[in-house]
Motif scaffolding. Structure first.
Motif, mmCIF file in Angstrom:
data_model
loop_
_atom_site.group_PDB
_atom_site.id
_atom_site.type_symbol
_atom_site.label_atom_id
_atom_site.label_comp_id
_atom_site.label_asym_id
_atom_site.label_seq_id
_atom_site.Cartn_x
_atom_site.Cartn_y
_atom_site.Cartn_z
ATOM 1 N N MET A 1 0.790 -1.227 0.000
ATOM 2 C CA MET A 1 0.000 0.000 0.000
ATOM 3 C C MET A 1 0.831 1.292 0.000
ATOM 4 O O MET A 1 0.471 2.231 -0.703
ATOM 5 C CB MET A 1 -1.017 0.006 1.133
ATOM 6 N N PRO A 2 1.950 1.346 0.742
ATOM 7 C CA PRO A 2 2.718 2.605 0.675
ATOM 8 C C PRO A 2 3.429 2.802 -0.676
ATOM 9 O O PRO A 2 4.040 3.848 -0.899
ATOM 10 C CB PRO A 2 3.752 2.464 1.803
ATOM 11 N N TYR A 3 3.389 1.789 -1.550
ATOM 12 C CA TYR A 3 4.147 1.841 -2.809
ATOM 13 C C TYR A 3 3.247 1.627 -4.039
ATOM 14 O O TYR A 3 3.695 1.131 -5.069
ATOM 15 C CB TYR A 3 5.286 0.804 -2.759
ATOM 16 N N LEU A 4 1.992 2.032 -3.918
ATOM 17 C CA LEU A 4 1.056 1.851 -5.040
ATOM 18 C C LEU A 4 1.471 2.663 -6.267
ATOM 19 O O LEU A 4 1.156 2.297 -7.399
ATOM 20 C CB LEU A 4 -0.363 2.250 -4.624
ATOM 21 N N TYR B 1 3.044 -7.107 -2.542
ATOM 22 C CA TYR B 1 3.005 -7.848 -1.291
ATOM 23 C C TYR B 1 2.445 -6.925 -0.222
ATOM 24 O O TYR B 1 3.083 -5.935 0.137
ATOM 25 C CB TYR B 1 4.416 -8.315 -0.921
ATOM 26 N N GLN B 2 1.219 -7.238 0.225
ATOM 27 C CA GLN B 2 0.650 -6.501 1.357
ATOM 28 C C GLN B 2 1.306 -7.108 2.604
ATOM 29 O O GLN B 2 0.902 -8.176 3.059
ATOM 30 C CB GLN B 2 -0.871 -6.685 1.395
ATOM 31 N N VAL B 3 2.319 -6.435 3.115
ATOM 32 C CA VAL B 3 3.214 -7.088 4.072
ATOM 33 C C VAL B 3 2.645 -7.095 5.490
ATOM 34 O O VAL B 3 1.594 -6.509 5.778
ATOM 35 C CB VAL B 3 4.627 -6.447 4.043
ATOM 36 N N GLU C 1 1.417 -3.922 7.241
ATOM 37 C CA GLU C 1 0.142 -3.434 6.697
ATOM 38 C C GLU C 1 -1.007 -4.253 7.284
ATOM 39 O O GLU C 1 -2.046 -3.705 7.694
ATOM 40 C CB GLU C 1 0.133 -3.564 5.168
ATOM 41 N N TYR C 2 -0.805 -5.577 7.318
ATOM 42 C CA TYR C 2 -1.821 -6.480 7.882
ATOM 43 C C TYR C 2 -2.048 -6.167 9.364
ATOM 44 O O TYR C 2 -3.186 -6.029 9.822
ATOM 45 C CB TYR C 2 -1.335 -7.922 7.709
ATOM 46 N N ALA C 3 -0.949 -6.012 10.099
ATOM 47 C CA ALA C 3 -1.054 -5.791 11.549
ATOM 48 C C ALA C 3 -1.768 -4.470 11.860
ATOM 49 O O ALA C 3 -2.543 -4.393 12.817
ATOM 50 C CB ALA C 3 0.345 -5.807 12.176
ATOM 51 N N MET C 4 -1.528 -3.458 11.041
ATOM 52 C CA MET C 4 -2.187 -2.161 11.294
ATOM 53 C C MET C 4 -3.706 -2.285 11.156
ATOM 54 O O MET C 4 -4.460 -1.757 11.968
ATOM 55 C CB MET C 4 -1.662 -1.096 10.330
ATOM 56 N N VAL C 5 -4.135 -2.985 10.118
ATOM 57 C CA VAL C 5 -5.577 -3.160 9.907
ATOM 58 C C VAL C 5 -6.174 -3.954 11.074
ATOM 59 O O VAL C 5 -7.200 -3.574 11.665
ATOM 60 C CB VAL C 5 -5.865 -3.881 8.558
ATOM 61 N N GLN C 6 -5.512 -5.058 11.434
ATOM 62 C CA GLN C 6 -6.040 -5.916 12.498
ATOM 63 C C GLN C 6 -6.065 -5.194 13.846
ATOM 64 O O GLN C 6 -7.018 -5.323 14.615
ATOM 65 C CB GLN C 6 -5.205 -7.203 12.619
ATOM 66 N N MET D 1 -8.636 -3.880 -3.097
ATOM 67 C CA MET D 1 -9.102 -3.269 -4.354
ATOM 68 C C MET D 1 -8.090 -2.222 -4.839
ATOM 69 O O MET D 1 -7.893 -2.038 -6.049
ATOM 70 C CB MET D 1 -10.481 -2.621 -4.142
ATOM 71 N N ALA D 2 -7.441 -1.549 -3.891
ATOM 72 C CA ALA D 2 -6.456 -0.518 -4.266
ATOM 73 C C ALA D 2 -5.334 -1.109 -5.123
ATOM 74 O O ALA D 2 -4.843 -0.460 -6.049
ATOM 75 C CB ALA D 2 -5.873 0.129 -3.011
#
Ligand SMILES: NCC(=O)CCC(=O)O
Length: 332
Positions: free
Chosen positions: A259-262, A279-281, A284-289, A308-309
């Protein structure tokens, strides 16, 4: 493309947003189960499943349970699963010999998955960090991460994975010249059908923190990875790396983190039109959770919007720890 439209009120953008039917009709991008690659963590033992504390919902599984998870992923229609080993610290050495052991954790997991779920593609990780006593992706000599000697070791690792049945080799090491060396070795060894998804633009990122906990590398790493992974300030360099890896024989290319590199994803897709993945690393996963667990965001909606992004940015697919959760939602 230069869209043209009449002036208001002849054009009212809200007209095509007024119902779910019209919104679906004009939607430019779709997220499908075909876009998902599921990264999983393998540990030793049997019947073992342990949660990764910094990645809520993610498990380390023993080989038998990885095979079971792969069978479930295959039933959900997920096209690929990507293996990362949690290596016992006693197997980490300076010469990293465990990396090309035909019976190491990863290679055993490849064989178990191919037997249990032959229709899911198995992707591997090629880098020395899970086996290196100092946590680096390459050999360390006098404090320097040496390139060419590392590439030779990565080739041995690649061949061991291909022999075990890997479908997609995933070099995440960021050494120079490794894709060409791997491709030549695979061809010579009769593995011409094995594909390479190059971690071509991998940034030296703080978003990998929880992953290093998951594979037990946090304590091991001495220093940082800035001499081989990319500087977050760079974008043109990513295009040069992607071009280099494609010309050396990569079949697919990856940008990491996601996400930071779209912006990089979009440039890469527009420039080369090659199969492009992000790679949604772990971070990124931990922040959402974490935000979802606190009730600060709707986790499911943010997960779907974030994925979707990647599609909107031009990616053909995404490696995401959310893969089975998303697949279940998409299956309805
Ligand atoms: N080669 C895999 C990584 O370096 C990290 C992935 C993540 O943070 O999820």
């Amino acid at each position: 493309m230069r869209p043209s439209q009449a002036a208001f009120p002849a054009t009212r953008f809200r007209r095509v947003r007024q119902s779910d039917a019209l919104r679906r009709l004009v939607r430019e991008n779709e997220l499908s189960v075909n876009d998902l690659i599921w990264p999983v963590f393998v540990r030793d033992g049997e019947g073992q499943e342990e949660p990764v504390p910094s990645m809520p919902g993610v498990m380390r599984r023993s080989v038998d349970l990885i095979a079971k998870a792969a069978t479930e992923a295959q039933a959900l229609g997920i096209p690929a699963i990507c293996l990362f080993p949690y290596t016992d610290p006693s197997l980490k050495t300076e010469d990293c010999a465990e990396a090309w052991n035909p019976d190491n954790l990863s290679n055993r997991a490849i064989r178990a998955i191919k037997q249990a779920a032959p229709d899911i593609a198995v992707m591997t990780d090629v880098a020395l960090d899970p086996y290196n006593i100092n946590g680096h992706d390459g050999f360390v000599v006098d404090g320097e991460i040496v390139n060419d000697e590392t590439v030779e070791a990565l080739v041995k690792m690649t061949l061991a994975q291909a022999d075990a049945g890997a479908d997609i080799i995933g070099p995440s090491d960021m050494m120079d010249g490794r894709i060409g060396a791997m491709r030549a070795a695979l061809e010579k060894a009769g593995h011409s059908r094995v594909t390479i998804m190059s971690y071509a633009a991998k940034y030296a990122s703080a978003f990998y923190g929880p992953f290093r906990d998951a594979v037990g590398a946090s304590g091991a790493l001495k220093g940082d990875k800035k001499t081989y992974q990319m500087d977050p300030g760079n974008s043109d360099e990513a295009l040069r790396l992607i071009e280099r890896d494609l010309t050396e024989g990569a079949d697919m290319v990856m940008i990491k983190p996601g996400m930071p590199y779209l912006d990089i994803c979009r440039r890469v897709k527009d420039t080369f039109g090659a199969p492009t993945y992000a790679y949604q690393v772990s971070g990124e996963y931990a922040m959402v959770q974490a935000a979802a667990q606190n009730g600060w965001i709707d986790g499911e909606k943010v997960m779907l919007e974030s994925l979707m992004a990647f599609r909107r940015a031009g990616c053909d697919g995404v490696l995401t720890y959310f893969a089975p959760t998303v697949a279940r939602i998409l299956q309805g």
